[in-house]
Design a protein around this motif. Structure first.
Motif, PDB file in Angstrom:
ATOM      1  N   SER A 153       0.861  -1.182   0.000  1.00  0.00           N
ATOM      2  CA  SER A 153       0.000   0.000   0.000  1.00  0.00           C
ATOM      3  C   SER A 153       0.900   1.236   0.000  1.00  0.00           C
ATOM      4  O   SER A 153       2.096   1.150   0.281  1.00  0.00           O
ATOM      5  CB  SER A 153      -0.895   0.001   1.243  1.00  0.00           C
TER       6      SER A 153
ATOM      7  N   LEU B 278       0.906   3.599   2.127  1.00  0.00           N
ATOM      8  CA  LEU B 278       1.372   3.790   3.499  1.00  0.00           C
ATOM      9  C   LEU B 278       2.547   2.862   3.816  1.00  0.00           C
ATOM     10  O   LEU B 278       3.574   3.291   4.358  1.00  0.00           O
ATOM     11  CB  LEU B 278       0.226   3.559   4.477  1.00  0.00           C
ATOM     12  N   GLU B 279       2.420   1.588   3.445  1.00  0.00           N
ATOM     13  CA  GLU B 279       3.520   0.642   3.677  1.00  0.00           C
ATOM     14  C   GLU B 279       4.756   1.014   2.855  1.00  0.00           C
ATOM     15  O   GLU B 279       5.880   0.917   3.338  1.00  0.00           O
ATOM     16  CB  GLU B 279       3.080  -0.773   3.307  1.00  0.00           C
TER      17      GLU B 279
ATOM     18  N   ALA C  61       5.624   4.016   1.758  1.00  0.00           N
ATOM     19  CA  ALA C  61       6.248   5.226   2.313  1.00  0.00           C
ATOM     20  C   ALA C  61       7.074   4.879   3.544  1.00  0.00           C
ATOM     21  O   ALA C  61       8.214   5.344   3.691  1.00  0.00           O
ATOM     22  CB  ALA C  61       5.183   6.260   2.651  1.00  0.00           C
ATOM     23  N   ALA C  62       6.523   4.056   4.419  1.00  0.00           N
ATOM     24  CA  ALA C  62       7.255   3.670   5.633  1.00  0.00           C
ATOM     25  C   ALA C  62       8.494   2.851   5.285  1.00  0.00           C
ATOM     26  O   ALA C  62       9.570   3.063   5.848  1.00  0.00           O
ATOM     27  CB  ALA C  62       6.333   2.884   6.561  1.00  0.00           C
TER      28      ALA C  62
ATOM     29  N   ALA D 235       3.108  10.758  10.091  1.00  0.00           N
ATOM     30  CA  ALA D 235       2.772   9.360  10.370  1.00  0.00           C
ATOM     31  C   ALA D 235       1.396   9.243  11.007  1.00  0.00           C
ATOM     32  O   ALA D 235       0.603   8.357  10.661  1.00  0.00           O
ATOM     33  CB  ALA D 235       3.831   8.732  11.277  1.00  0.00           C
TER      34      ALA D 235
ATOM     35  N   ALA E  77      -1.073  10.021   8.187  1.00  0.00           N
ATOM     36  CA  ALA E  77      -1.115   8.945   7.198  1.00  0.00           C
ATOM     37  C   ALA E  77      -1.911   7.746   7.689  1.00  0.00           C
ATOM     38  O   ALA E  77      -2.515   7.027   6.891  1.00  0.00           O
ATOM     39  CB  ALA E  77       0.298   8.514   6.836  1.00  0.00           C
ATOM     40  N   ASN E  78      -1.922   7.531   8.986  1.00  0.00           N
ATOM     41  CA  ASN E  78      -2.668   6.396   9.538  1.00  0.00           C
ATOM     42  C   ASN E  78      -4.127   6.722   9.814  1.00  0.00           C
ATOM     43  O   ASN E  78      -4.874   5.846  10.243  1.00  0.00           O
ATOM     44  CB  ASN E  78      -1.982   5.888  10.805  1.00  0.00           C
ATOM     45  N   THR E  79      -4.523   7.971   9.585  1.00  0.00           N
ATOM     46  CA  THR E  79      -5.923   8.335   9.824  1.00  0.00           C
ATOM     47  C   THR E  79      -6.702   8.615   8.547  1.00  0.00           C
ATOM     48  O   THR E  79      -7.917   8.521   8.551  1.00  0.00           O
ATOM     49  CB  THR E  79      -6.031   9.565  10.752  1.00  0.00           C
TER      50      THR E  79
ATOM     51  N   GLU F  54      -6.571   5.397   2.232  1.00  0.00           N
ATOM     52  CA  GLU F  54      -5.483   5.065   1.315  1.00  0.00           C
ATOM     53  C   GLU F  54      -5.584   5.858   0.014  1.00  0.00           C
ATOM     54  O   GLU F  54      -4.590   6.341  -0.512  1.00  0.00           O
ATOM     55  CB  GLU F  54      -5.521   3.560   1.010  1.00  0.00           C
TER      56      GLU F  54
ATOM     57  N   LEU G 200      -4.168   9.282   0.286  1.00  0.00           N
ATOM     58  CA  LEU G 200      -2.707   9.270   0.265  1.00  0.00           C
ATOM     59  C   LEU G 200      -2.189   9.159  -1.170  1.00  0.00           C
ATOM     60  O   LEU G 200      -1.255   9.857  -1.559  1.00  0.00           O
ATOM     61  CB  LEU G 200      -2.160   8.107   1.097  1.00  0.00           C
ATOM     62  N   GLU G 201      -2.800   8.281  -1.948  1.00  0.00           N
ATOM     63  CA  GLU G 201      -2.386   8.108  -3.341  1.00  0.00           C
ATOM     64  C   GLU G 201      -2.566   9.406  -4.125  1.00  0.00           C
ATOM     65  O   GLU G 201      -1.666   9.845  -4.848  1.00  0.00           O
ATOM     66  CB  GLU G 201      -3.191   6.994  -4.004  1.00  0.00           C
TER      67      GLU G 201
END
Length: 134
Positions: free
Chosen positions: A42, A44-45, A47-48, A91, A94-96, A99, A102-103
């Motif tokens: 994803s 998020l994954e 980016a991390a 962070a 991004a977790n709130t 997806e 974010l894209e």
């Protein structure tokens, strides 16, 4: 992971390393889309995960550019000291958010920077035509 995905990941890593040394880019610009496309992560994954790669690429690039006399250590340290505050806030955000947001946000930022770089290179601004040369 399929063989074609592995080749894609290797190509992204090589391209990101070269782009980092040449232009000072690589992490978010190439690693994140590469991890999404070839590692099926994803945003998020990706980016991390790219943050780990960025550290290694940054150290190698900074070391090499230092040898050429291009490193501005004070500026780099200032950005480095202030960045963790932004990382913590980003962070959490991004977790709130969804997806898809974010894209789209990532794509919008990339398009903005691409537009600004083209504008700067061509000498065009919003209401003027071409900047005189010479």
């Amino acid at each position: 992971m399929e063989f074609s995905d592995l080749i894609g990941m290797l190509a992204v890593g090589l391209a990101a390393g070269m782009a980092s040394g040449l232009l000072g880019i690589g992490g978010g610009v190439l690693f994140v889309p590469g991890l999404v496309l070839f590692a099926d992560l994803s945003v998020l994954e990706a980016a991390a995960t790219s943050l780990v790669a960025v550290v290694m690429v940054s150290v190698a690039g900074a070391y090499r550019q230092r040898e050429y006399g291009n490193l501005r250590l004070r500026d780099g340290l200032l950005i480095g000291v202030l960045s963790p505050l932004g990382v913590l806030a980003g962070a959490v955000l991004a977790n709130t958010v969804p997806e898809r947001a974010l894209e789209l946000g990532f794509a919008a930022i990339q398009l903005y920077f691409a537009f600004e770089l083209v504008r700067r290179v061509t000498g065009r601004s919003g209401d003027e035509s071409v900047r005189p040369t010479g």
